[in-house]
Each structure stands twice: as structure tokens, then as C-alpha cells.
Design an enzyme around this catalytic site. Structure first.
Site, PDB file in Angstrom:
ATOM      1  N   HIS A  12      26.543  52.842  71.920  1.00 43.64           N
ATOM      2  CA  HIS A  12      26.870  52.313  70.591  1.00 43.64           C
ATOM      3  C   HIS A  12      27.437  50.909  70.693  1.00 43.64           C
ATOM      4  CE1 HIS A  12      26.890  55.510  67.295  1.00 43.64           C
ATOM      5  NE2 HIS A  12      26.286  56.081  68.327  1.00 43.64           N
ATOM      6  N   GLU A  31      20.384  53.344  64.631  1.00 42.74           N
ATOM      7  CA  GLU A  31      21.108  53.364  63.368  1.00 42.74           C
ATOM      8  C   GLU A  31      21.436  51.935  62.958  1.00 42.74           C
ATOM      9  OE1 GLU A  31      22.864  54.762  66.148  1.00 42.74           O
ATOM     10  OE2 GLU A  31      21.896  56.726  65.997  1.00 42.74           O
TER      11      GLU A  31
END
Length: 317
Positions: A38, A106
């Protein structure tokens, strides 16, 4: 036989903690590792986001377990040519015990350079092209590529592993599972849903399947429900919300819709061994070859002790 691994969360723990957890996981009897990739955590409460490729290098020095990224998006934030180099180095450091888990990503992570966030169909196209490019670069030699989404000019990776890096593809829906079955060396998922695995197999998928889940182990069940509700409410978000919200603040605002009473349906909370065993076994029963579990709660020492003594032996019985 299903094997059980530990899920290292880069959203919740810093690099030193992740390395320590990897050591503890191996000592406790876990057989492999997942590690998330991430730029942002899902919310500020999780509070971390170390660069996964630096952490993987450190892991290679402290554990003999296989490591899979779960998962990297190789389509926008980092060019696939750079990830071809990163994954080749990781495979060399881990002496072949590295799997590159990939997905369509995402907006939370991939919008940070100001790029447009494309719809899922386009992201799947980008993912397929990026995987093909990475595999070409792992073959060695000079690569030139002028595709629909990516360009590479006179690029060659010199530090390569002995064998190609396996690339597993994640999928939450029919389209992604079809792509995983068609081009992936394996499949990654986060739901104990046998229909997803069936879609992967129908599309030709023959490789291993990996499933990830979370628990909140701790001595006080009610306190652990509070911790899980505060820390990981995003696991309950329906549809494409998790893929389209751009900021941790947006996830925090949406999390207010999740009732605390719904948390025990998502995560095993507290110290009850049977509850933990049942949650992990649901993934094995769905057909996953490998199941990875992340500890949400703060007592990692108690988690590893309980899993070594009670949970993992019960799963293998």
C-alpha cells in the site's frame, strides 16, 4: 492438505514490527507469509504504510518462509518495468521463495500521482498487459515494448532469479477470476467463496489458490470487537467502494455506517480457539490451498502463542 500462513499488514505495522512478526510466525509453525502493498493505509487508525520492497529485502534475511505480495497493483502507481526489476531482486534475495501477487488495485493507492482512475474493464486490460511485459523482462535480454498502455525502450534486467517469478492474480468478481485462470500462475482471494475458485478453474486456472483473512485475538472478546470495529471496518465495504474511494478520510467517513454488532460476523474476536479454527477452516472448506491470517489486535505475542499451542494443531488434526 491446506497450509497456513501469516499475513503481514503494511497498513497497520511498521517495518521493524513486520520483520519481528515474520520471525515469530515461523517460530510458531506458520508455513508461509503474505505481505500487503500500500501507499496509504485504509484509515488513519491503521496508521502505517512502509514501502513493501524494502520490507521484503529485510524479510529475506530473517526467515526461510515463502513470501507473496497480497497484492501489488502493477498498473498505475509503479510502472511494470520497475516492478519487473523489484520482483526479480526479491526472488533472488528469497532464493526462489517469492510469489508476485497482483491485482487491479485501489484508487486509495494509485491516484497519488494524479493519474485518472479507470473503470474495472480498463484496469483488467492494463493488468494483463503489465503481466505480459513483466514476464518478458524476466526472460532476460533487451526488451522494447510499445503497447496500448505501457512503453519500454531498451530495458534489460541483469539481476534475475534462476526460475521465472510466479505471478498469482487476485479476483473478487467473475471478470477478474476469469483473467486469473487464463493468465495467472495461481489465484489470490479474500473471501471463503467457492464460486470464485470455481470461476478460476473454469477459465483454465491450475495453479495454487491463496486466501487471506483477519482475526482479532485477545483475552477480552468485547475489547477485541471494539479494536476490530475501529481498525478494520473497510473489510465490510460492499461492491466497488474499496476500489473507488480515494482517501483514508473517505474510508473513515464510510466506516460510520458499519454497526459494531456486525464485527463478529467478519472477524474471530477474543480468545476462543474454536471460533478462530472455524474461520480459517471455512477458507480451507471453500477450496483454498493456502490460507493466511492477520492479527488485528495489539497482543501479537499472545496471538502467536495461542496459534502455536492450539489453533494450528487443531487445523492440522
Amino acid at each position: 492438505m491446506t497450509s497456513y500462513g501469516y499475513f503481514l499488514s503494511c497498513e497497520q505495522y511498521g517495518p521493524h514490527e513486520l520483520v519481528d512478526q515474520a520471525r515469530r510466525a515461523e517460530d510458531a509453525g506458520f508455513e508461509r507469509l503474505w505481505i500487503s502493498d500500500h501507499f496509504h493505509p485504509w484509515n488513519d487508525v491503521q496508521g502505517q504504510s512502509p514501502f513493501v520492497w524494502g520490507v521484503i529485502g529485510a524479510l529475506s534475511q530473517v526467515t526461510s518462509l515463502p513470501v507473496t505480495t497480497a497484492v501489488t497493483s502493477p498498473i498505475i502507481r509503479i510502472h511494470p518495468a520497475i516492478l519487473a526489476q523489484a520482483t526479480a531482486t526479491a526472488a533472488v534475495q528469497l532464493e526462489g521463495r517469492f510469489v508476485f501477487g497482483v491485482g487491479t488495485g485501489e484508487a486509495l493507492n494509485d491516484h497519488v500521482l494524479g493519474d485518472h482512475w479507470p473503470p474495472i474493464g480498463q484496469r483488467l486490460e492494463m493488468l494483463e498487459e503489465s503481466i505480459g511485459l513483466i514476464r518478458r523482462m524476466h526472460e532476460g535480454g533487451t526488451v522494447n515494448h510499445r503497447g496500448k498502455y505501457y512503453r519500454v525502450e531498451d530495458a534489460r534486467i541483469y539481476t534475475l532469479p534462476e526460475n521465472p517469478v510466479p505471478i498469482y492474480v487476485s479476483g473478487f468478481g467473475e471478470q477478474a477470476c476469469e483473467l486469473a485462470g487464463r493468465i495467472g500462475d495461481g489465484y489470490c482471494g479474500v473471501a471463503p467463496d467457492s464460486s470464485l475458485l470455481e470461476a478460476f478453474r473454469r477459465a483454465g486456472g491450475k495453479g495454487p489458490t491463496q486466501g487471506g483473512t483477519k482475526v482479532c485475538w485477545g483475552a477480552d472478546r468485547e475489547e477485541m470487537i471494539d479494536v476490530a470495529h475501529r481498525t478494520w471496518p473497510n473489510d465490510a465495504f460492499p461492491g466497488q467502494l474499496a476500489q473507488t474511494l480515494p482517501r483514508p478520510a473517505d474510508f473513515e467517513a464510510t466506516a460510520q455506517l458499519l454497526s459494531r454488532d456486525a464485527v463478529p460476523e467478519l472477524f474471530a474476536c477474543g480468545p476462543d480457539v474454536d471460533t478462530h479454527v472455524a474461520q480459517l477452516r471455512s477458507y480451507a472448506d471453500a477450496g483454498y490451498d493456502e490460507v493466511y491470517v492477520q492479527q488485528i489486535g495489539p497482543d501479537t505475542e499472545g496471538f502467536f502463542a495461542a496459534y502455536e499451542k492450539d489453533v494450528l494443531p487443531a487445523l492440522s488434526a
